[in-house]
Design an enzyme around this catalytic site. Structure first.
Site, PDB file in Angstrom:
ATOM      1  N   PHE A 235       0.804  -1.232   0.000  1.00 20.33           N
ATOM      2  CA  PHE A 235       0.000   0.000   0.000  1.00 20.33           C
ATOM      3  C   PHE A 235       0.832   1.276   0.000  1.00 20.33           C
ATOM      4  O   PHE A 235       0.377   2.309   0.483  1.00 20.33           O
ATOM      5  CB  PHE A 235      -0.982  -0.015   1.182  1.00 20.33           C
ATOM      6  CG  PHE A 235      -1.812  -1.272   1.253  1.00 20.33           C
ATOM      7  CD1 PHE A 235      -2.738  -1.563   0.256  1.00 20.33           C
ATOM      8  CD2 PHE A 235      -1.636  -2.196   2.279  1.00 20.33           C
ATOM      9  CE1 PHE A 235      -3.486  -2.739   0.297  1.00 20.33           C
ATOM     10  CE2 PHE A 235      -2.384  -3.371   2.322  1.00 20.33           C
ATOM     11  CZ  PHE A 235      -3.306  -3.646   1.328  1.00 20.33           C
ATOM     12  N   GLU A 239       7.445   1.191  -0.331  1.00 28.38           N
ATOM     13  CA  GLU A 239       8.040   1.804  -1.520  1.00 28.38           C
ATOM     14  C   GLU A 239       9.448   2.287  -1.203  1.00 28.38           C
ATOM     15  O   GLU A 239      10.400   1.943  -1.881  1.00 28.38           O
ATOM     16  CB  GLU A 239       7.151   2.950  -2.019  1.00 28.38           C
ATOM     17  CG  GLU A 239       7.628   3.498  -3.364  1.00 28.38           C
ATOM     18  CD  GLU A 239       6.696   4.539  -3.959  1.00 28.38           C
ATOM     19  OE1 GLU A 239       5.502   4.558  -3.628  1.00 28.38           O
ATOM     20  OE2 GLU A 239       7.172   5.347  -4.772  1.00 28.38           O
ATOM     21  N   ARG A 317       1.736  15.513  -5.772  1.00 29.85           N
ATOM     22  CA  ARG A 317       0.502  14.843  -6.216  1.00 29.85           C
ATOM     23  C   ARG A 317      -0.718  15.455  -5.521  1.00 29.85           C
ATOM     24  O   ARG A 317      -1.786  15.544  -6.114  1.00 29.85           O
ATOM     25  CB  ARG A 317       0.586  13.331  -5.984  1.00 29.85           C
ATOM     26  CG  ARG A 317      -0.529  12.540  -6.640  1.00 29.85           C
ATOM     27  CD  ARG A 317      -0.242  11.055  -6.706  1.00 29.85           C
ATOM     28  NE  ARG A 317       0.499  10.672  -7.889  1.00 29.85           N
ATOM     29  CZ  ARG A 317      -0.050  10.351  -9.065  1.00 29.85           C
ATOM     30  NH1 ARG A 317      -1.346  10.361  -9.220  1.00 29.85           N
ATOM     31  NH2 ARG A 317       0.702  10.021 -10.082  1.00 29.85           N
ATOM     32  N   GLU A 720      -4.908   2.589  -7.166  1.00 35.39           N
ATOM     33  CA  GLU A 720      -5.139   3.622  -6.158  1.00 35.39           C
ATOM     34  C   GLU A 720      -6.486   4.346  -6.268  1.00 35.39           C
ATOM     35  O   GLU A 720      -7.087   4.683  -5.244  1.00 35.39           O
ATOM     36  CB  GLU A 720      -4.019   4.676  -6.221  1.00 35.39           C
ATOM     37  CG  GLU A 720      -2.662   4.138  -5.853  1.00 35.39           C
ATOM     38  CD  GLU A 720      -1.564   5.117  -6.245  1.00 35.39           C
ATOM     39  OE1 GLU A 720      -1.238   5.207  -7.446  1.00 35.39           O
ATOM     40  OE2 GLU A 720      -1.066   5.818  -5.359  1.00 35.39           O
TER      41      GLU A 720
HETATM   42  N1  MTE Z   1      -3.697  -4.132  -3.558  1.00 38.30           N
HETATM   43  C1  MTE Z   1      -3.293  -5.043  -2.652  1.00 38.30           C
HETATM   44  N2  MTE Z   1      -4.006  -6.163  -2.519  1.00 38.30           N
HETATM   45  N3  MTE Z   1      -2.188  -4.834  -1.880  1.00 38.30           N
HETATM   46  C2  MTE Z   1      -1.443  -3.679  -1.972  1.00 38.30           C
HETATM   47  O1  MTE Z   1      -0.448  -3.533  -1.279  1.00 38.30           O
HETATM   48  N4  MTE Z   1      -1.170  -1.495  -3.090  1.00 38.30           N
HETATM   49  C3  MTE Z   1      -1.862  -0.405  -3.809  1.00 38.30           C
HETATM   50  C4  MTE Z   1      -2.615  -0.947  -5.020  1.00 38.30           C
HETATM   51  N5  MTE Z   1      -3.396  -2.090  -4.656  1.00 38.30           N
HETATM   52  C5  MTE Z   1      -1.858  -2.691  -2.921  1.00 38.30           C
HETATM   53  C6  MTE Z   1      -2.992  -2.978  -3.719  1.00 38.30           C
HETATM   54  C7  MTE Z   1      -0.960   0.644  -4.270  1.00 38.30           C
HETATM   55  S1  MTE Z   1      -0.477   1.826  -3.177  1.00 38.30           S
HETATM   56  C8  MTE Z   1      -0.530   0.732  -5.567  1.00 38.30           C
HETATM   57  S2  MTE Z   1       0.415   2.007  -6.093  1.00 38.30           S
HETATM   58  C9  MTE Z   1      -0.883  -0.291  -6.557  1.00 38.30           C
HETATM   59  O2  MTE Z   1      -1.655  -1.343  -5.997  1.00 38.30           O
HETATM   60  C10 MTE Z   1       0.407  -0.878  -7.135  1.00 38.30           C
HETATM   61  O3  MTE Z   1       0.180  -1.900  -8.015  1.00 38.30           O
HETATM   62  P1  MTE Z   1      -0.210  -1.678  -9.559  1.00 38.30           P
HETATM   63  O4  MTE Z   1       0.617  -0.551 -10.076  1.00 38.30           O
HETATM   64  O5  MTE Z   1       0.114  -2.963 -10.184  1.00 38.30           O
HETATM   65  O6  MTE Z   1      -1.664  -1.330  -9.567  1.00 38.30           O
HETATM   66 MO1  MOS Z   2       1.269   3.270  -4.225  1.00 40.62          MO
HETATM   67  S1  MOS Z   2       1.131   4.709  -2.767  1.00 40.62           S
HETATM   68  O1  MOS Z   2       1.922   4.432  -5.384  1.00 40.62           O
HETATM   69  O2  MOS Z   2       2.684   2.459  -3.675  1.00 40.62           O
END
Ligand code: MTE
Ligand code: MOS
Length: 768
Positions: A235, A239, A317, A720
């Site tokens: 989440f 990062e 952002r 997101e």
């Molecule tokens: N979904 C799950 N199940 N677990 C996660 O940690 N992180 C979120 C989102 N969905 C997350 C999630 C965040 S902060 C981001 S930036 C995106 O997933 C990253 O993955 P993607 O770029 O493949 O969507």
């Molecule tokens: Mo999602 S806050 O950009 O890892």
């Protein structure tokens, strides 16, 4: 396109690649990996003070504990004690000064975690206490910032506000949020031959961990390999901050010559690592009789914590989302990242976007209450439209606007107007329980604001039995990236998904990657994987054309076979044939997002390749005697372009919304006067449980809406954006409170709308 005989391909609902392993408990996380004999475990000694000079550290007693193999402090770091992702001076172990309560000062490795924990308590530190700066207000007063303020300007906001028929101003704030991933921060560092180090890290950013470990060990990047099979949630919390954990494990692995695992306990995870930024806002807005905004001035102040980390990007952002779906002809936004003696805040789903939207949605409501207008009428008066009403405060033209479609779509599906009347009728006859209902539209920009981050690589091998090995720079954190990328390769080769094995992200397979973040994982890595697959496919096509004696243009891949007219070969046969012809069946792929640019100084440009849109209508009930509240129903319409995988996207929408609901209702971070976080476990920090999910929860994906911009199979990012849909819950609670004064008063009720705050707002609105 894809025939239904194929067990793969895009735009279809395939399950998460680890779904079965997740539910049966067989998915392997780092702490589940079989331990190599001799593996050491770690406990951190942390500062109890928010701000103190470290006069001396005495580790003798800790070192003397039987079973302890090493105790390290900043002085023992062989390389550079700095893992800053953007700036510099962000140590893994406090160097000379402790800057927050929980700042790691020393790390202890021992044969087991309990021994390490007992020894860590014996690390004796002599502190000279300094006055801490704990709050945003204190930091603003002292002009204590982690970086220079950021300013975004369009037109002349001051003049437009001064000339407008109406002017209002206000102050508000919003809380932070702990990531509360189920798997906490963890890393396992394993020393290799020479000075090499292999690190298994729960990180969204293997390359940054590689760099951080290399810097702290004082070795080149090629001596460090970082591997990530999966994370149990991230989440945004993994990062940049996973690097601290991995680097401490690596320093101890170097010190002991043994494998070292550092797994933070939940309380330490919450105390030692950063969260979503809480914000303070001051706004002034000028508008006309119709509620049309003429000028908007906003001051944003975020609690950055002790170091910059990603705060300036988060603030960037926030400023880029303070328009949300509305045309602001004259805007003046200022962002201050406040340096405080609290843990360094970091990325969290939405990355400043949610905070930016809080203030504009509040301003819209404030305008409506001031004019005695319907909130939706004020929204309609301000939505982005055709030129010239389509330019953002940062100069990007909104050229893919579907706000009208999304808002009308969800209003119809959720029967919004009729239900608003029903809610009003209910409130007439219900003195204690009040209902509220609200809609929020969302526009979220997709791409990293830093141009260089918008690139990705992939590596594909086809073996002679027709099985495929796929690697890409993205990491799997539960969001379903791996199945999506496998679907892309399956589509390219027209082979079943179960022939494709996605291997763990690893810095020695795909180098120089970006974090899997900004929701761009599938956009970037999908394109890179498609590029790699297409390179191999082109070579295989040549072999097939030769074999059948036809032009390459006549070769067609379909249903696990390769066709020339009605003659065909299986994919495995062609793979074997290509090998026999000495044709390479391995390729790397690469992608960089086109058409984006950004000037960080003037905060102008085209930072986003496209926008993802969505809207949500939430209905809530509040108890005006206790402040308790419930979400009764939520209806969502989300724009996923042409979804790569509607099942995965549905999960992202539901999960994102519920996580956002937690942020705006129950999740409250509380620091005491001594700067200590007191909500550091599930007993005091309340994330939504399964029973908080709205009993009526209807999620729709916008149909027939391919991305007009050339993304991977015309899909859109979904990771997101849905989190911000939960702002509707907060607005609905505000609506319920405001019903007590017939929607004629504007009250302060910042997210999270905890029972205490709801009750305070109820009292305020009832006050004469
Ligand atoms: N979904 C799950 N199940 N677990 C996660 O940690 N992180 C979120 C989102 N969905 C997350 C999630 C965040 S902060 C981001 S930036 C995106 O997933 C990253 O993955 P993607 O770029 O493949 O969507
Ligand atoms: Mo999602 S806050 O950009 O890892």
């Amino acid at each position: 396109m894809t025939s239904s005989a194929l067990k793969g391909g895009v735009h279809r609902a395939w399950r998460h690649e680890s779904a079965e392993k997740h539910v049966t408990g067989r998915a392997v996380y780092i702490d589940d990996m079989p331990s190599v004999p001799g593996t050491q475990e770690v406990w951190l000694a942390t500062s109890p003070h928010p701000h103190a000079r470290i006069r001396s550290i005495d580790c003798a007693a800790a070192r003397a504990v039987p079973g302890v193999s090493a105790v390290v402090t900043a002085a023992d770091i062989p390389g550079v004690n700095d893992v800053a992702p953007i700036f510099s001076g962000e140590p893994i172990l406090a160097d000379g000064v402790a800057e927050y309560a929980g700042h790691p000062v020393a790390a202890v490795a021992a044969s087991d975690r309990d021994t390490a924990r007992r020894a860590a308590a014996l690390v004796a530190v002599d502190y000279e206490l300094f006055e801490p700066v704990l709050t945003i207000e204190e930091a603003m007063e002292r002009e204590s910032y982690v970086a220079a303020p950021q300013v975004m300007k369009r037109g002349d906001a001051a003049a437009a506000i001064a000339a407008a028929p109406h002017r209002i101003s206000g102050e508000a704030g919003c809380g932070g949020q702990d990531h509360f991933y189920l798997e906490g921060q963890v890393a396992l560092a394993v020393p290799q031959e020479d000075s090499d180090m292999t690190v298994y890290s729960s990180t969204q950013h293997p390359t940054e961990v590689q760099h951080g470990v290399a810097h702290t060990l004082g070795v080149p990047a090629n001596a460090v390999t970082v591997e990530v099979r999966r994370m149990g949630g991230a989440f945004g919390g993994k990062e940049s901050q996973a690097t601290i954990v991995a680097a401490i494990a690596a320093v101890l692995a170097r010190a002991t010559g043994l494998p070292v695992k550092l797994r933070l306990a939940r309380d330490d995870d919450m105390i030692v690592t950063g969260k979503r930024h809480d914000f303070l806002f001051r706004y002034e807005v000028g508008f006309d009789e119709q509620g049309r905004i003429a000028g908007l001035d906003i001051l944003f102040a975020a609690r950055a914590g002790n170091v910059a980390d990603l705060s300036t990007s988060v603030m960037g952002r926030a400023l880029c989302h303070a328009d949300n779906c509305y045309d602001i002809p004259n805007a003046h936004f200022r962002g201050y990242c406040c340096k405080t003696n609290t843990v360094s805040n970091t990325a969290f789903r939405g990355f400043g976007g949610p905070q930016g939207m809080v203030v504009i949605e509040l301003a819209i409501e404030h305008i409506a209450r001031t004019l005695g207008m319907d909130v939706e009428a004020v929204r309609r008066a301000n939505y982005y439209g055709d030129a010239p009403r389509n330019v953002t405060p940062y100069g990007q033209v909104v050229d893919d606007n579907v706000i009208g479609e999304v808002v009308d779509g969800i209003s119809g599906k959720a029967d919004y107007e009729a239900r608003r009347r029903e809610v009003a009728a209910f409130n007439e006859s219900s003195p204690v329980i009040k209902k509220g209902i609200a809609m929020v539209p969302i526009k979220f920009g997709i791409s990293f604001n830093v141009k260089s981050l918008n690139q990705a690589g992939a590596l594909v091998h086809v073996y002679t039995d027709g099985s495929v090995h796929l690697n890409h720079g993205g990491t799997e954190m539960g969001q379903g990236l791996y199945v999506k990328i496998a679907q892309v390769v399956s589509e390219a080769f027209q082979i079943d998904l179960d022939r494709i094995r996605v291997s763990p992200a690893s810095t020695d397979k795909v180098p120089n990657t970006s974090a899997t973040a900004a929701s761009s994982g599938s956009d970037l890595n999908g394109m890179a994987a498609l590029d790699a697959a297409n390179r191999i496919k082109e070579r295989m096509t040549g072999v097939a054309a030769e074999h059948f004696g036809v032009e390459p243009g006549e070769i067609r891949f379909a249903d696990n076979r390769i066709y020339a007219g009605n003659r065909s070969l299986t994919f495995d046969e062609l793979a074997k044939m290509s090998w026999a012809e000495r044709v390479s069946l391995s390729a790397t792929g690469f992608y960089r997002t086109p058409d984006i640019h950004w000037d960080g100084e003037t905060m102008q440009g085209r930072p986003f390749f496209y926008y993802a849109y969505g809207a949500c209508i939430a209905e809530v009930a509040i108890d005006t005697l206790t402040g308790e509240n419930r979400v009764l129903r939520a209806d969502i319409l989300e724009d996923c372009g042409t979804s790569l995988n509607p099942a995965i996207d549905l999960g992202q929408i539901e999960g994102g919304f519920v996580q956002g609901m937690g942020w705006v209702t129950t999740e409250e971070l509380w620091w005491d006067a001594g700067g200590r976080l007191r909500t550091h476990g599930p007993s005091t920090y309340k994330i939504p449980g399964s029973r908080d999910v709205p009993p009526a929860f209807n999620v729709h994906i916008l149909e027939d809406s391919p991305n007009p911009h050339p993304t991977i199979f015309r899909s859109k990012a979904v990771g997101e954006p849905p989190l911000m849909l939960a702002l509707s819950v907060w607005l609905a609670i505000r609506d319920a409170v405001s019903a007590l004064a017939d929607h004629r008063r504007f009250v302060r009720l910042d997210p999270p709308a905890t029972p205490e705050r709801v009750l305070a707002a109820v009292e305020e609105v009832r006050a004469p």
